[in-house]
Structures are given as C-alpha cells and as structure tokens.
Design an enzyme around this catalytic site. Structure first.
Site, short mmCIF file in Angstrom:
data_model
loop_
_atom_site.label_atom_id
_atom_site.label_comp_id
_atom_site.label_asym_id
_atom_site.label_seq_id
_atom_site.Cartn_x
_atom_site.Cartn_y
_atom_site.Cartn_z
N ARG A 1 20.65 14.46 22.36
CA ARG A 1 20.52 16.05 22.72
C ARG A 1 20.95 16.70 21.43
O ARG A 1 19.87 17.13 20.76
CB ARG A 1 21.42 16.28 23.73
CG ARG A 1 21.09 17.88 24.40
CD ARG A 1 21.98 18.87 23.70
NE ARG A 1 23.40 18.57 23.63
CZ ARG A 1 24.01 19.75 22.92
NH1 ARG A 1 23.70 20.41 22.03
NH2 ARG A 1 25.59 19.38 23.05
N HIS B 1 31.71 18.20 12.79
CA HIS B 1 30.73 17.99 11.72
C HIS B 1 31.43 17.64 10.49
O HIS B 1 32.62 18.21 10.08
CB HIS B 1 29.81 19.37 11.62
CG HIS B 1 29.14 19.78 12.92
ND1 HIS B 1 28.11 20.42 12.96
CD2 HIS B 1 29.20 19.28 14.45
CE1 HIS B 1 27.58 20.77 14.11
NE2 HIS B 1 28.21 19.78 15.01
N CYS C 1 23.63 22.06 14.07
CA CYS C 1 23.44 23.17 14.87
C CYS C 1 22.24 24.14 14.43
O CYS C 1 22.38 24.55 13.40
CB CYS C 1 24.71 24.05 14.87
SG CYS C 1 24.67 25.56 15.70
N ASN D 1 26.40 15.94 12.59
CA ASN D 1 27.63 15.39 13.46
C ASN D 1 28.56 14.31 12.83
O ASN D 1 27.94 13.56 12.14
CB ASN D 1 27.18 15.08 14.87
CG ASN D 1 26.81 16.26 15.66
OD1 ASN D 1 27.60 17.34 15.99
ND2 ASN D 1 25.42 16.34 15.78
#
Length: 313
Positions: free
Chosen positions: A24, A219, A250, A259
């Site tokens: 996702r 992150h 993001c 990430n």
C-alpha cells in the site's frame, strides 16, 4: 554471511509485530501503475514469508492515488492466507462503504499532527479532520472492524518545521478517544532522532495511552530509521511498520524518501534475538522479484547485500 550473529540486549521486547506496508504505502508512490496480477502475487509472497499483517491497499480516491485505483478488484481477486490480517486504508465514509462491501475486517485512517499537512493532504484543518474521521471510526467499530490511526508529521513538518510533542499527543489522544485501537506514529519526512522518539513515547504514556496501542513508522530520509526503531523498542513498543525492499515514502511530502525496509528491520531483530516470525530469505527473494518488475534495484541494504552474496555463489 546470510544471518547476523545473535547477541541479545536487555530491556527489549521478546517479540515484535511487523506491520508490512509495502503493498500500500510502497506501491502508492510508484510513477507507473503496477499490474493487478503483480500486486496479488506480491501480497501472497509477503504473507508466505511469514508476515502476519500485510496492508493490502487503499480506498483513497483514484484522482489522488491512481496507483491504487484497482482496490476493489484487488480485494475481490485476493486469496487471503489463514491467520494473516490485510488492513486497508480508509479516508472517509465513502471509503468505509467500499471496505465493508469488500468484506474488509481491519481498516486504518490517516490523520495529521500539523495544520498545514492536514490542509494539503485532507483538505481539512487540524480540528476539522476529526469531524471527518468520527463517523468512519464509529461505524467501523459498530460493524466489528478494528481501526488503526496513522498520525503523520509526528517528528517534523516540511512546511511548519518542528512539531511540539504535546501537539502530537493531543492529536493521538483524540484518535484513541474516538475509538482507534492502535496509533502508528509517523516520521513522515524522516527527521526524527532516538531521543525525540523516546520523549514522544513517554509523553503518550503520560497521557494514558498504553504501549500496546502504539506503533512506529519511520522513514530513512536522514538515515535514522533503524536507530529510531531501536529507541522505540527500548521504550517498550512492540509494533513496527516497515516496507518490503524499502518501497515508498509519502506522495504529499516531496522530502519524504523510502520507508524503513522490512529486510533491514528483520536483520537487526535477528541480531538482537527478538522474534518476529519472518523468513528473511523468502522476503529478500520477494523484494528482488518486485524490484525486477519495477525496473530498478531495491533500496534495502540487506536486500542488496544478500542478493549480491547469492549471485557471487
């Protein structure tokens, strides 16, 4: 070496839950749309590698996240593995309607700890975002769903700069009071450091939020993700978000890079003797496979090191 030497450390949890966000949070940042068949295989490979929580997709409007416009198709075609949770990000009541129609049992909402990011990401003020979330959380809980609350910009905001700890806690506390069963504290632009992490967790505990209800989402923009994760573990947090191969960032904050890579996290946990249930070799093979389909190397250091070791053999 294909595994680190295990040297335990006092004061750490015996076991950590890895909340896998690659399918996702990772894929939503791709410049091109990943085919549905690839997404389905990616999800299945992640679950087969031992990940017990695999975030599947998002019901954010396709205009904003076109890479996940196939969420309904994906959930209809997916074959869940027994014992694995597949949460879905739900932005509003329309998204909840779609999640319920798809039979989803675990959802997440995405809140902001800052005014500017709330307006840019949600088109709401800091306070107005709660009015949007309340009916979503209330209806979801009434339907027996579990609800996670993401809190973004917990450690810094690219427009506002430093973010006060008490401001983050106030946002998180309102989400808990609303009915969120877990908070994921996000370092959206990767500027946090270990002392800051431990101070924020301590502030949440002082505000009456249980450690079991906290997760962390780091992150690696400034190379601090693993150090911050270790600081969170030392504070008693037992759920860590990570993305296979280090995919993602993001889409609404250009300074946010990838990430924390799940493989890098697993390597550290293995070295510390902390259980997690993930087969590192299977996970690395999955990220190598996905990197081939995306047409670029994985940013994960562990993926690159182990893949190079295998090719050298």
């Amino acid at each position: 070496m294909r595994a680190p030497q295990r040297v335990g450390r006092a004061g750490l949890p015996e076991r950590v839950t890895i909340w896998e966000v690659g399918a996702r949070d990772g894929l939503q940042n791709e410049g091109t749309v990943v085919p549905l068949a690839v997404k389905l295989e990616f999800l299945d490979r992640l679950a087969a590698a031992g990940l017990g929580v695999v975030e599947a997709t998002s019901f954010v409007h396709p205009k904003w996240v076109p890479q996940l416009a196939d969420a309904d198709e994906l959930l209809a075609a997916m074959t869940p593995r027994p014992g694995v949770r597949y949460p879905v990000l739900v932005p509003n009541e329309r998204g909840l309607d779609r999640a319920l129609a798809a039979g989803v049992r675990h959802i997440a909402i995405f809140a902001s700890a800052t005014e500017t990011f709330a307006r840019r990401n949600l088109n709401r003020s800091l306070d107005e975002q709660f009015a949007m979330f309340e009916p979503v959380v209330g209806r979801a809980r009434a339907e027996g769903l579990t609800v996670r609350g993401y809190v973004s910009m917990c450690f810094g905001d690219p427009w506002e700069g430093e973010v006060a700890v008490d401001q983050v806690v106030a946002v998180g506390r309102r989400l808990v009071d609303m009915g969120c069963e877990q908070l994921s504290l996000g370092d959206t632009i990767g500027v946090g450091t270990p002392g800051h992490v431990q101070a924020l967790i301590a502030a949440f505990r002082a505000a009456g939020v249980d450690l079991a209800d906290l997760a962390v989402h780091f992150h690696d923009t400034y190379g601090q993700a693993l150090a911050n994760t270790l600081a969170a573990l030392e504070s008693g947090v037992t759920t860590v978000d990570a993305s296979a191969g280090g995919l993602g960032g993001c889409p609404y904050a250009r300074s946010a890079t990838g990430n924390l890579a799940t493989e890098d996290l697993v390597w550290m946990l293995d070295g510390l003797g902390v259980e997690h249930g993930v087969d590192l070799a299977a996970l690395v093979a999955t990220s190598v496979w996905m990197a081939e389909r995306l047409g670029r190397p994985s940013p994960s250091r562990v993926v690159r090191a182990l893949a190079n070791a295998d090719s050298a053999d």
